[in-house]
Enzyme design. Structure first.
Site, PDB file in Angstrom:
ATOM      1  N   ASP A  19       9.350  12.397  10.204  1.00 48.11           N
ATOM      2  CA  ASP A  19       8.446  12.024  11.158  1.00 48.11           C
ATOM      3  C   ASP A  19       7.247  12.800  11.265  1.00 48.11           C
ATOM      4  OD1 ASP A  19       7.482  10.306  12.972  1.00 48.11           O
ATOM      5  OD2 ASP A  19       8.555  10.925  14.798  1.00 48.11           O
ATOM      6  N   HIS A  36       0.966  10.161   4.767  1.00 48.01           N
ATOM      7  CA  HIS A  36       2.132   9.686   3.875  1.00 48.01           C
ATOM      8  C   HIS A  36       2.111   9.971   2.505  1.00 48.01           C
ATOM      9  CE1 HIS A  36       2.969   7.161   7.532  1.00 48.01           C
ATOM     10  NE2 HIS A  36       2.065   6.632   7.488  1.00 48.01           N
ATOM     11  N   ARG A  70       3.258  -2.138  12.223  1.00 48.71           N
ATOM     12  CA  ARG A  70       2.058  -1.354  12.232  1.00 48.71           C
ATOM     13  C   ARG A  70       1.169  -1.845  11.447  1.00 48.71           C
ATOM     14  NH1 ARG A  70       4.012   5.010  10.809  1.00 48.71           N
ATOM     15  NH2 ARG A  70       5.564   5.078  12.418  1.00 48.71           N
ATOM     16  N   LEU A 130      24.149  14.781  -6.313  1.00 48.98           N
ATOM     17  CA  LEU A 130      23.560  14.164  -4.929  1.00 48.98           C
ATOM     18  C   LEU A 130      23.369  13.080  -4.979  1.00 48.98           C
ATOM     19  CD1 LEU A 130      22.653  15.002  -1.844  1.00 48.98           C
ATOM     20  CD2 LEU A 130      20.394  15.466  -2.988  1.00 48.98           C
TER      21      LEU A 130
HETATM   22  C1  IPE Z   1      11.088   6.787  12.814  1.00 51.09           C
HETATM   23  O1  IPE Z   1       9.798   7.228  12.987  1.00 51.09           O
HETATM   24  C2  IPE Z   1      11.235   5.977  11.513  1.00 51.09           C
HETATM   25  C3  IPE Z   1      10.869   6.399  10.418  1.00 51.09           C
HETATM   26  C4  IPE Z   1      10.858   7.954  10.071  1.00 51.09           C
HETATM   27  C5  IPE Z   1      11.004   5.897   9.225  1.00 51.09           C
HETATM   28  P1  IPE Z   1       8.705   6.394  13.846  1.00 51.09           P
HETATM   29  O2  IPE Z   1       7.691   7.108  13.997  1.00 51.09           O
HETATM   30  O3  IPE Z   1       8.699   4.938  13.755  1.00 51.09           O
HETATM   31  O4  IPE Z   1       9.665   6.361  15.544  1.00 51.09           O
HETATM   32  P2  IPE Z   1       9.031   6.233  16.976  1.00 51.09           P
HETATM   33  O5  IPE Z   1       8.326   4.954  16.953  1.00 51.09           O
HETATM   34  O6  IPE Z   1       8.194   7.405  17.133  1.00 51.09           O
HETATM   35  O7  IPE Z   1      10.268   6.456  17.750  1.00 51.09           O
HETATM   36  C1  IPE Z   2       6.704   9.033   9.585  1.00 47.09           C
HETATM   37  O1  IPE Z   2       5.672   9.472  10.148  1.00 47.09           O
HETATM   38  C2  IPE Z   2       6.373   7.971   8.375  1.00 47.09           C
HETATM   39  C3  IPE Z   2       6.975   6.616   8.884  1.00 47.09           C
HETATM   40  C4  IPE Z   2       7.536   6.229   9.973  1.00 47.09           C
HETATM   41  C5  IPE Z   2       6.722   5.788   7.948  1.00 47.09           C
HETATM   42  P1  IPE Z   2       4.783   8.610  11.149  1.00 47.09           P
HETATM   43  O2  IPE Z   2       3.888   7.507  10.499  1.00 47.09           O
HETATM   44  O3  IPE Z   2       5.658   8.057  11.991  1.00 47.09           O
HETATM   45  O4  IPE Z   2       3.818   9.793  11.914  1.00 47.09           O
HETATM   46  P2  IPE Z   2       3.368   9.868  13.284  1.00 47.09           P
HETATM   47  O5  IPE Z   2       4.842   9.944  13.906  1.00 47.09           O
HETATM   48  O6  IPE Z   2       2.552   8.907  13.858  1.00 47.09           O
HETATM   49  O7  IPE Z   2       2.656  11.302  13.489  1.00 47.09           O
HETATM   50 MG    MG Z   3       6.307   8.622  13.827  1.00 51.39          MG
END
Ligand code: IPE
Ligand code: IPE
Ligand code: MG
Length: 247
Positions: A19, A36, A70, A130
């Site tokens: 995240d 990303h 999203r 792995l």
């Molecule tokens: C959790 O992260 C999902 C992934 C890392 C793929 P999110 O960014 O979607 O989670 P929330 O919305 O902050 O809980």
């Molecule tokens: C994690 O990073 C990747 C996915 C959930 C796909 P985020 O896109 O959730 O990044 P933040 O949490 O908004 O910074």
């Molecule tokens: Mg996130």
């Protein structure tokens, strides 16, 4: 850091909620998608670091059921990056004896993603090192609901009776059937929640949270998480004294 790790107490299965990509990019004044795009180095480091220590399974939460909500452009960019990452990494996976697999509703992914995924899974299926499990269009509640459907069908067709349903049977109907529960969960970016990840499997997992944003995650961060794990006393409901007398 790596030298301090006890080689006799390495988790078999590490799960990671990757995240913070969006915030990493925004901190640099860039678009979320830039984050990303810069997540691959971290993915490589986590996989390599786990393989070096003899970890058997690493599950990476890459896209949740809820992430479909999203903005369309972000979802499309993520699907494109997924395919690019898989194509780029297969040669390295072959070289390092790494097997790819997935959990989640992969049938809901765009066709081109499914094709590339299936190809990479088939190519790496005989590797014995792995196993990298990508959680794609995955959520714990979705997975449990699917398991329930599977079990109910067997009850209706009289293959099993309702009384036979127990935790082991439920585990056998999850996407993770055959994979041990993770001993360690890592979540980056400072958020202190599970976000619908492996709800069943995390029952006794040790949780590790770090402020590091996913694109900045490196092997040393994995080592730090494992060292924290190794300092914990896993009691599974017993008393501390009982655990100590087991040694
Ligand atoms: C959790 O992260 C999902 C992934 C890392 C793929 P999110 O960014 O979607 O989670 P929330 O919305 O902050 O809980
Ligand atoms: C994690 O990073 C990747 C996915 C959930 C796909 P985020 O896109 O959730 O990044 P933040 O949490 O908004 O910074
Ligand atoms: Mg996130």
């Amino acid at each position: 850091m790596k030298e301090k790790i006890n080689k006799d107490n390495i988790p078999q299965h590490i799960a990671i909620i990757m995240d913070g990509n969006g915030r990493w990019a925004q901190k640099k004044g860039a678009m979320r998608i830039f984050g990303h795009r810069n997540a691959m180095t971290a993915v490589r480091e986590a996989i390599e670091g786990a393989a070096e220590l003899g970890v058997k399974f690493i599950t990476l939460y890459a896209f949740s059921t809820e992430n479909w909500s999203r903005p369309k452009e972000e979802v499309e960019a993520l699907m494109g990056l997924l395919v690019q990452a898989i194509t780029d990494e297969v040669p390295t996976m072959m070289k390092n004896n790494i097997r790819l697999s997935t959990i989640g509703d992969t049938k809901s992914l765009p066709g081109f993603c499914q094709t590339h995924l299936e190809k990479a899974i088939a190519e790496t299926q005989n590797n014995t090192g792995l196993t990298v499990v990508l959680a794609l269009s995955y959520s714990g509640r979705w997975e449990i609901a699917e398991a329930m459907k599977g079990i109910v069908k067997k009850v209706i067709s009289n293959d099993i009776s309702a009384e036979e349903i127990d935790p082991a049977m439920i585990a056998d109907h999850l996407n993770t059937a055959g994979i041990p529960d993770p001993e360690l969960l890592i979540r980056t970016s400072g958020e202190l929640r599970i976000s619908n990840f492996m709800l069943w499997q995390l029952a006794y997992t040790e949780l590790y949270f770090t402020e590091v944003l996913w694109p900045d995650f490196r092997k040393k961060d994995l080592h730090e998480a494992i060292l924290s794990y190794q300092k914990r006393e896993r009691r599974f409901g017993k008393t501390g004294a009982q655990i100590k007398s087991d040694f």
